[in-house]
Enzyme design. Structure first.
Site, PDB file in Angstrom:
ATOM      1  N   ASP A  19       0.886  -1.556  -0.133  1.00  7.99           N
ATOM      2  CA  ASP A  19      -0.036   0.102  -0.134  1.00  7.99           C
ATOM      3  C   ASP A  19       0.951   1.163   0.118  1.00  7.99           C
ATOM      4  O   ASP A  19       2.070   1.112   0.388  1.00  7.99           O
ATOM      5  CB  ASP A  19      -0.884  -0.133   1.227  1.00  7.99           C
ATOM      6  CG  ASP A  19      -2.385   0.968   0.921  1.00  7.99           C
ATOM      7  OD1 ASP A  19      -2.186   1.867   0.000  1.00  7.99           O
ATOM      8  OD2 ASP A  19      -3.292   0.709   1.564  1.00  7.99           O
TER       9      ASP A  19
HETATM   10  C1  BGC Z   1      -5.025   3.189   0.217  1.00  8.37           C
HETATM   11  C2  BGC Z   1      -5.155   2.263  -0.885  1.00  8.37           C
HETATM   12  C3  BGC Z   1      -5.152   3.029  -2.422  1.00  8.37           C
HETATM   13  C4  BGC Z   1      -3.679   3.653  -2.285  1.00  8.37           C
HETATM   14  C5  BGC Z   1      -3.559   4.729  -3.569  1.00  8.37           C
HETATM   15  C6  BGC Z   1      -3.887   4.109   0.134  1.00  8.37           C
HETATM   16  O1  BGC Z   1      -4.070   5.393   1.065  1.00  8.37           O
HETATM   17  O2  BGC Z   1      -5.144   2.478   1.311  1.00  8.37           O
HETATM   18  O3  BGC Z   1      -6.432   1.503  -1.121  1.00  8.37           O
HETATM   19  O4  BGC Z   1      -4.959   2.330  -3.609  1.00  8.37           O
HETATM   20  O5  BGC Z   1      -3.726   4.829  -1.266  1.00  8.37           O
HETATM   21  O6  BGC Z   1      -4.058   5.708  -3.517  1.00  8.37           O
END
Ligand code: BGC
Length: 919
Positions: A704
């Site tokens: 993530d």
């Molecule tokens: C989230 C993800 C997301 C990523 C990119 C993170 O804060 O948990 O689900 O895909 O950001 O934006």
């Protein structure tokens, strides 16, 4: 329109059908619904005027065009809406505008409601029916609260329902919410009808009108159990800690718990939902099927009412308690019937594989340790329209046997106690047992399984496309890469990398010159899941949220819909969507439940698999996330989830397993936090033993965004990246620049120290390259996209700027333009545009001084356009109130007039000043 262009009409139609088919009718006394033509309807609730198309955070930032409100959708129907009431609301909303909040972690979960007045109530008395719309958003980085305005209704909302119900006996409450909310008010105020409509994306309001007018007969079913109160949920005592949450309820999540131990706590059971018609469902086991390794059921559904409709058939199994202990129900098959006319029947045969009846024995209590097993005894099948009403269709006997022998993986290292069922006279009781703990050290396992190193050859002239064309194999290609290449390919770039489609979450693959020389393309991924997030303001289609899709119980429809999404993604030159989100609704207050599908892993897996299959049809990879046990937002990068191996495998991993094995998922995102003491991004058992060795996954695993990892026994840390690579979490998301990130990690150091091996890095590179070999990015790079498709891709509408919007600014003697904070309105979705006059030609830079009160992982993107072309994206991470300066190259500009535009992707940004200056 050429054949590659997106058929928007069909896209809208499918999205609208999914949003309508996901609506769950919980109550419909005296046939309050549907409305008949020309009926006089009084519409209440401010959310009728502002539709929540989705929740917020990364999954909600889809820049759609127009989104209709429920009021507008009803105005388009042949109904007579109370105009006086509408103007009362409009006047009040003018005085009490919608509160946008700031940033995605601080957005108010609900909006202030208009206090009830006598004048408003006379409208209810005069109408044939009253509709009250109640809304909630949801978000990332924060959980919901069991408080008014959160999970519960506010005093104003309760008063509104109470008083309108008193004035109009035919009152219908419509819920525009991300996931379930408290429903205790239904029994207090007795509205005639209650309809969950979730957050249905851009077509959602029209879908609500379809259901209210009866054009669509509701066929959505609850994907969660609604209990009387939050403390009834078995996870409640171990949810929300910032340090550690022991999953003491173990596999007894949702209906598995309620149907076994607490039936009387349930207000609406899992799978529940009404229709405007009625159905009978009968199931029986086909006798000869018992001899094989599956059970076949014949199910007859008949429409016994007087309106055409579709029923959701649900098959549950009750396993013998055996030594493991079992919930009294487990969903093991489901489908949605065709549209059945009154009196019409449909008969289907379905098969339930023994694999779906198996349970995981982590301790060896059945004599078969670390295996999926069947215990000896009767397996009873129940068929019906929801978990509570399903009736026995028959039983079949199974001998004890091993269905799949595995090995211990991801087990907890600390002791804690979990629920274990005990049969008392006529009911099941809860007892507690110790959770088996880990006996195999994953690092020892890793060192026994290290991959062989490929002898490095240096550049032998092979390009990646040669692997595609089978001129050379992947090993020979990969052997060319240097250690720097291998480390750099591990680093994704974002947010909003200029190397790929503007405004997206990340670029990965060929980001450096050296990697590009090998013909490795830069691939692109974008949020997800409910549409494409492009922070520069590019328009995209917004889809119904995860819960709504789940409630359709319709895999075919979801697959069709996501086939269109796959095409849309491809046309935007994106290779992967960061979705579906498929964490389990362990607790109703998890902030991101709106993105996820259900409390049940089987349903979650099947719906996610349908999404992935749909996108795959256009060569687009769904990134299934967040792997795994990402069940609360609070302290999401720190809070440790302590989970038994059985609960992990049967509940928290099961959906992912289905999405990979049945959906063909090629991309996985790990979580921010730790499971059983190991941050998931560096968990060898999770990303290698289970994912790749057991399930045969051969795609990519990414972290993530800005996630951390740890060495066992230590806590997660930004610098620690080698365990990610060692675990086959192939990509770190995201660095600002794949080359400049050398100081930010321990990759080189651990390679030199021998802790991380070259063979491991080569294996990761091959995972990424293998992914790229199946991605559109490689076809683009090699000119293998046909002209017709390229034409479809290039037909984009630019963000229009009206001349009347422009303020003009002149540069000073030093060639500098200063824009003060007061001249800007950095609000989500808003753009500030300026005309600028430059005296001299030259290379110009931009320097922004800005801050946000948000913390940690919040992201606020600003896109900077010059003369209608995106030049750079400046994204600030939560700065906790500190002013930060970002200085970037802007453009080479001629003397004269230009215009510059700033587009803001989220709220919560403060800008002190912006300087545009000549170098
Ligand atoms: C989230 C993800 C997301 C990523 C990119 C993170 O804060 O948990 O689900 O895909 O950001 O934006």
């Amino acid at each position: 329109m050429n054949r590659f262009e997106l058929d928007m009409e069909q896209y809208r139609k499918l999205a609208r059908q999914a949003a309508a088919d996901g609506c769950v009718l919980l109550k419909n006394e005296a046939e309050a619904l549907p409305f008949k033509k020309k009926e006089r309807i009084a519409v209440y609730g401010r959310i009728a005027f502002t539709y929540y198309k989705s929740g917020l955070g990364s999954g909600g930032l889809v820049n759609t065009g127009r989104v209709d409100s429920i009021l507008e959708a009803l105005q388009a129907e042949d109904l007579v809406l109370d105009e006086k009431l509408i103007s009362i609301y409009e006047a009040w909303i003018q005085e009490n505008p919608f509160d946008e909040g700031a940033g995605w972690g601080k957005v108010p979960w609900s909006q202030k409601e208009m206090p009830v007045t006598d004048e408003m109530l006379t409208c209810a008395a005069d109408a044939d029916a009253a509709v009250i719309v109640i809304g909630r958003t949801a978000g990332e980085d924060q959980d919901n609260t069991d408080a008014p305005g959160g999970y519960r209704l506010t005093e104003e909302e309760e008063q509104l329902i109470c008083q309108v119900c008193q004035k109009n006996a035919r009152t219908i409450v419509v819920l525009n919410v991300g996931n379930i909310i408290d429903m205790s008010w239904v029994e207090k105020y007795h509205p005639h009808a209650v309809l969950y409509t979730w957050q249905g994306g851009q077509e959602g309001a029209a879908a609500v009108a379809d259901v209210l007018t009866g054009r669509v007969n509701p066929s959505g079913r609850l994907t969660d159990t609604i209990a009387g109160k939050i403390s009834d949920y078995p996870s409640d005592s171990c949810f929300g800690s910032e340090i550690e949450n022991e999953y003491r309820e173990d596999i007894y999540v949702g209906y598995r718990y309620f149907e076994t131990f607490a039936r009387d706590k349930v207000q609406y059971p899992f799978g529940y939902g009404l229709s405007y018609t009625t159905f009978s469902i009968e199931g029986k086991i086909v006798p000869e099927s018992e001899k094989s390794n599956h059970t076949e059921l014949e199910i007859r559904v008949c429409n016994t009412g007087d309106t055409a409709g579709r029923e959701v058939v649900q098959v549950y199994v009750q396993l013998p308690q055996g030594r493991l202990g079992q919930p009294l129900r487990r969903l093991t098959a489901f489908y949605k019937t065709e549209l059945l006319q009154p009196g019409e029947s449909e008969v289907r045969r379905i098969q339930v594989a023994d694999r779906d009846l198996a349970s995981y024995d982590e301790s060896g209590v059945t004599g078969c340790r670390s295996a999926y097993i069947l215990e000896e005894g009767q397996y009873a099948f129940y068929v019906g329209g929801n978990v509570r009403d399903a009736v026995k269709a028959g039983e079949c006997y199974r001998n004890a046997r091993i269905v799949e022998q595995l090995q211990e993986a991801l087990a907890p290292t600390k002791e804690f106690r979990r629920i274990h069922p005990v049969q008392s006279k006529d009911h099941m009781e809860i007892s507690w047992e110790k959770v088996p703990i880990r006996t195999v050290d994953p690092q020892e396992r890793r060192s026994e399984e290290l991959p062989e190193e490929l002898a490095q050859t240096g550049n032998a002239g092979w390009k990646l496309v040669d692997v595609l064309d089978e001129k050379v194999d992947l090993d020979t290609f990969t052997a060319q890469l240097s250690d720097e290449d291998l480390i750099e390919i591990f680093r994704g770039e974002g947010m909003c990398s200029p190397k790929v489609t503007a405004g997206t979450a990340a670029a990965f693959g060929g980001l450096t010159e050296s990697l590009r020389n090998y013909g490795i393309p830069a691939a692109c991924c974008a949020d997800g899941p409910s549409g494409i997030r492009m922070d520069c303001g590019t328009r995209a289609f917004s889809l119904p949220n995860g819960t709504a899709l789940g409630c359709t119980f319709d895999q075919e429809l979801v697959e069709e819909l996501y086939t269109m999404t796959g095409q849309e993604i491809r046309l935007n030159k994106i290779d992967s969507l960061l979705g579906p989100g498929m964490n389990i609704h362990r607790h109703p207050l998890n902030g991101r439940n709106f993105e996820y599908i259900s409390e049940d892993p089987y349903l979650t897996g099947k719906i996610a698999a349908a999404q992935v299959r749909g996108m795959n049809r256009h060569g687009i990879a769904g990134t299934i996330k967040h792997f795994c046990a990402n069940n609360q937002e609070k302290a999401r990068s720190r809070a440790n989830s302590q989970v038994s191996e059985r609960a992990l495998r049967e509940i928290y991993l099961k959906g992912f397993e289905i999405a990979i094995k049945e959906g063909g998922a090629r991309s996985v995102m790990t979580t921010y936090g730790p499971v059983n003491g190991l941050w998931t991004s560096g968990s060898y058992d999770l990303c290698t033993t289970i994912l790749r060795k057991e399930w045969g996954f051969d795609g990519i695993v990414m972290t993530d965004w800005w996630a951390v990892a740890n060495y066992e026994g230590q806590s997660g840390d930004k610098y620690t990246k080698a365990p990610m690579a060692a675990a086959q979490n192939d990509l770190f998301m995201v660095t600002a620049d794949a080359i400049d990130s050398v100081q930010e990690d321990d990759m080189q150091k651990q390679l030199e120290a021998g802790w991380l091996t070259r063979g491991e890095l080569q294996r990761n590179a091959e995972n990424i390259l293998g992914f790229l070999l199946k991605s559109p990015a490689l076809l683009h790079l090699n000119g293998r996209i046909c002209q017709e498709e390229l034409d479809a891709m290039n037909r984009k509408e630019e963000g229009d700027v009206l001349a009347s919007d422009l303020k003009y600014l002149n540069d000073n003697a030093n060639g500098c333009i200063l824009i003060h904070g007061e001249m800007l309105s950095p609000k989500s979705g808003h753009a500030d545009v300026f005309g600028i006059h430059l005296k001299k030609e030259g290379d110009y830079r931009i320097c922004m001084k800005m801050r946000t009160q948000l913390g940690g992982l919040a992201q606020i993107p600003v896109s900077v356009y010059c003369n209608n072309t995106l030049k750079t994206m400046i994204s600030i991470q939560g700065s906790e109130g500190k002013w930060l300066e970002t200085d970037r190259e802007l453009d080479h500009m001629m003397a004269g007039n230009h215009y510059i535009k700033f587009y803001y992707g989220a709220n919560g940004l403060e800008i002190d000043q912006i300087r545009i200056y000549r170098m």
